[in-house]
Design a protein around this motif. Structure first.
Motif, PDB file in Angstrom:
ATOM      1  N   GLU A  23      13.608 -23.391  33.882  1.00  0.00           N
ATOM      2  CA  GLU A  23      12.209 -23.074  33.572  1.00  0.00           C
ATOM      3  C   GLU A  23      11.452 -24.277  33.008  1.00  0.00           C
TER       4      GLU A  23
ATOM      5  N   ARG B 187      10.013 -27.904  32.914  1.00  0.00           N
ATOM      6  CA  ARG B 187       9.650 -28.826  33.989  1.00  0.00           C
ATOM      7  C   ARG B 187      10.155 -30.241  33.703  1.00  0.00           C
TER       8      ARG B 187
ATOM      9  N   THR C 233      17.277 -24.703  29.900  1.00  0.00           N
ATOM     10  CA  THR C 233      16.210 -23.708  30.034  1.00  0.00           C
ATOM     11  C   THR C 233      16.364 -22.856  31.294  1.00  0.00           C
TER      12      THR C 233
ATOM     13  N   SER D  32      16.882 -29.515  32.467  1.00  0.00           N
ATOM     14  CA  SER D  32      16.109 -28.286  32.640  1.00  0.00           C
ATOM     15  C   SER D  32      17.014 -27.127  33.051  1.00  0.00           C
ATOM     16  N   LYS D  33      17.911 -27.381  33.988  1.00  0.00           N
ATOM     17  CA  LYS D  33      18.834 -26.342  34.445  1.00  0.00           C
ATOM     18  C   LYS D  33      19.775 -25.911  33.327  1.00  0.00           C
TER      19      LYS D  33
ATOM     20  N   CYS E 283      10.443 -26.822  26.519  1.00  0.00           N
ATOM     21  CA  CYS E 283       9.823 -26.491  27.806  1.00  0.00           C
ATOM     22  C   CYS E 283       9.596 -27.667  28.735  1.00  0.00           C
TER      23      CYS E 283
END
Length: 339
Positions: free
Chosen positions: A50, A52, A47, A43-44, A29
């Motif tokens: 989502e 950070r 997740t 992150s892209k 996360c």
């Protein structure tokens, strides 16, 4: 669900992210990197945007409720970042090496002992099928006791490998080259089967990138594991000046025969047998490269299994102490020209 963050969004961090994404009970996360755009890319990719992104572990820990972090940064950051996490009671899984000086290792050990969190070290080749097969042969004493060994790591690291990086090639930031960075996993396996050396004598050299890097591109070491008239001995050689990344080679000589590990295969034979017994590891789809092992996923999965079950983790700091201090002994021997 264990909430996890990754610090260091480079090539090895990608292997960790891929491994974590496949684990049940784990939620990836958050990501941190001094180049925030790298964390945002992670992150892209892992997740869907989502997770950070942050510029530091400190910022990430302030804003996220995490239970574990993965340290995938340059070597010189490993100890400081791991200690930072442990002091906040968070479990830490870190890439090798755990430290680049003896003092750092002692500091890390103290942080581990006083933390509520757990510490795991990524020595993924301990989870290879070939490693398990050699250990099985030795445990069943098919060939008797080990009397010695030899290991070779002959890989290729050209100028671009160092110049495209901000930290590789420098003693201050990488801590070492062919030994510390490339062949530490192979030394770890050799020591796993032979124990703690009682004598070490070594040399290091920089042959092919003299004006580019400070770290060594070649190391050779002689080690004795027992004293007496017939000591258990081993020789170790690693270079990054070879023509390609050849499979790792380890051979153990035993009382009744010999075992050889080369890449994804193992064979052994007794002195009386003409035909060896072969074992071939399955071609895996796990993250990583064949020549340096695809055991990251199994190593990481085991870490989280032990977190959830409260079982002891096999790759804790004490389990890599022998390897780390033998690396330090090899460097001290080579630099001081003494045993």
């Amino acid at each position: 669900m264990v909430r996890v963050g990754i610090v260091g969004c480079g090539s090895i961090g990608r292997v960790h992210a891929m491994s974590l994404n496949g684990l049940s009970g784990v939620s990836l996360c958050a990501f941190a990197d001094i180049h925030k755009e790298r964390a945002e890319e992670y992150s892209k990719e892992y997740t869907g945007g989502e997770g950070r992104a942050y510029e530091s572990l400190e910022e990430m820990l302030q804003k996220e409720d995490l239970e574990a972090v993965h340290i995938c940064t340059p070597h010189f950051c490993h100890t400081d970042l791991a200690v930072e996490g442990l002091e906040k009671g968070i479990s830490v899984f870190m890439e090798k090496p755990p430290a680049i000086t003896r003092e750092q290792f002692v500091r890390l050990s103290k942080a581990e002992q006083s933390s509520k969190g757990r510490l795991g070290i990524c020595f993924q080749n301990r989870y290879n099928e070939t490693t398990k097969e050699v250990s099985r042969i030795l445990k069943e004493e098919i060939l008797g006791k080990v009397k010695g060994g030899r290991a070779f790591v002959t890989w290729n690291r050209g100028q671009s490998y160092y110049t495209e990086s901000e930290w590789r090639g420098s003693l201050q930031t990488e801590g070492g080259g062919a030994l510390m960075n490339q062949s530490i996993h192979t030394l770890d396996l050799l020591l796993h089967w032979l124990g703690r050396p009682v004598r070490t004598e070594a040399t290091i050299r920089n042959h092919h990138l003299k004006c580019v890097i400070e770290v060594e591109d070649m190391v050779e070491a002689y080690m004795e594991f027992t004293k007496g008239d017939d000591p258990v001995r081993a020789t170790f050689y690693a270079t990054t000046a070879f023509g390609y990344d050849a499979p790792v080679f380890i051979e153990l000589v035993c009382e009744k025969g010999v075992i050889r590990l080369e890449g994804g295969s193992v064979w052994y034979r007794t002195w009386e047998d003409e035909e060896p017994v072969y074992f071939q590891a399955a071609k895996g789809l796990a993250p990583g490269k064949e020549y340096w092992g695809r055991g990251h996923e199994a190593c990481i999965r085991d870490f989280y299994h032990c977190l959830l079950t409260k079982e002891a983790y096999g790759n804790d700091l004490s389990s890599v102490e022998n390897t780390f201090f033998t690396v330090m002994d090899i460097y001290d021997s080579a630099r001081n020209k003494e045993r």
